[in-house]
Design a protein around this motif. Structure first.
Motif: not given
Length: 173
Positions: A37-38, A49-52, A95-97, A119-126
Motif C-alpha cells: 500500500v502507498i 491510501l492507494n491500496q492494491l 472489511s480490511d485486507y 508499506f509492504v507486508l512480506i511473507k518471504n524474500m531473498t
C-alpha cells in the motif's frame, strides 16, 4: 510469519515505481508480498491510501452474484442482484485486507506533505537480491518488523542513495 516494511519516498510516483519493481521480483520468485500500500500525505494534510485491493468493489461483485442466484430461486432476480450488491459492497467496505488502514494513517502523519510511504507486508524474500533491485531508488525507512541486523542492512542500502538533498524528510516522532 510476515514482515512489515515501510519506506518513505519523496513522491507517490517514486513509491509506485518501487512497488512495481517488487511486483516484478515477485514474478521472479524472489519475494512473496501479501500486501503493498502507498500512503500519500496530501498538501492539505490528510493521508490518502492507494491500496492494491478495492474491497468494496469485490464485495459488490460477489454480492451481486449471490443475490442473482438467490433472486432466481425466489423468482425476483433484479431485486436479488440489487440487495446482494448493496450488502456485498457494505461488507467489502467494512472489511480490511492486509495491513491495517488506521496503523498506516497514524504512522504516515509524521511525513512531510507530498511524501509517500510504501508499506509492504512480506511473507518471504531473498534479501540480498531484493535489496540490490530497490536500493538505487533511495528512501528512508519509517518502520519495520525485521530483526535489528536486517533492518540495519536495509537502512544502510537505502542510505547510500539517500544522501542527495532531494531525499524525503520525515518529522521525527
Amino acid at each position: 510469519m510476515s514482515d512489515l516494511v515501510a519506506i518513505v519516498y519523496p513522491s507517490e510516483a517514486k513509491a509506485e515505481e518501487v512497488r512495481q519493481r517488487l511486483f516484478k521480483l515477485q514474478k521472479e520468485y524472489l519475494i512473496t508480498i501479501s500486501d503493498a500500500v502507498i500512503a500519500v500525505k496530501t498538501e492539505a494534510g490528510p493521508i490518502k491510501l492507494n491500496q492494491l485491493v478495492n474491497t468494496t468493489a469485490i464485495g459488490a461483485a460477489s454480492g451481486s452474484f449471490w443475490g442473482l442466484l438467490i433472486g432466481v430461486i425466489f423468482l425476483n432476480p433484479l431485486l436479488g442482484v440489487a440487495l446482494g450488491a448493496a450488502s456485498g459492497a457494505l461488507g467489502g467496505a467494512l472489511s480490511d485486507y492486509g495491513i491495517d488502514d488506521t496503523f498506516m494513517k497514524d504512522l504516515s502523519k509524521s511525513m512531510q506533505p507530498g511524501n509517500a510511504a510504501l508499506f509492504v507486508l512480506i511473507k518471504n524474500m531473498t534479501p540480498d537480491k531484493v535489496l540490490r533491485e530497490i536500493k538505487d531508488a533511495g528512501g528512508t525507512v519509517l518502520k519495520t518488523s525485521l530483526d535489528d541486523s536486517k533492518e540495519q542492512q536495509l537502512r544502510d542500502a537505502l542510505a547510500k542513495t539517500s544522501t542527495d538533498p532531494a531525499a524525503p524528510k520525515t518529522n521525527a516522532a
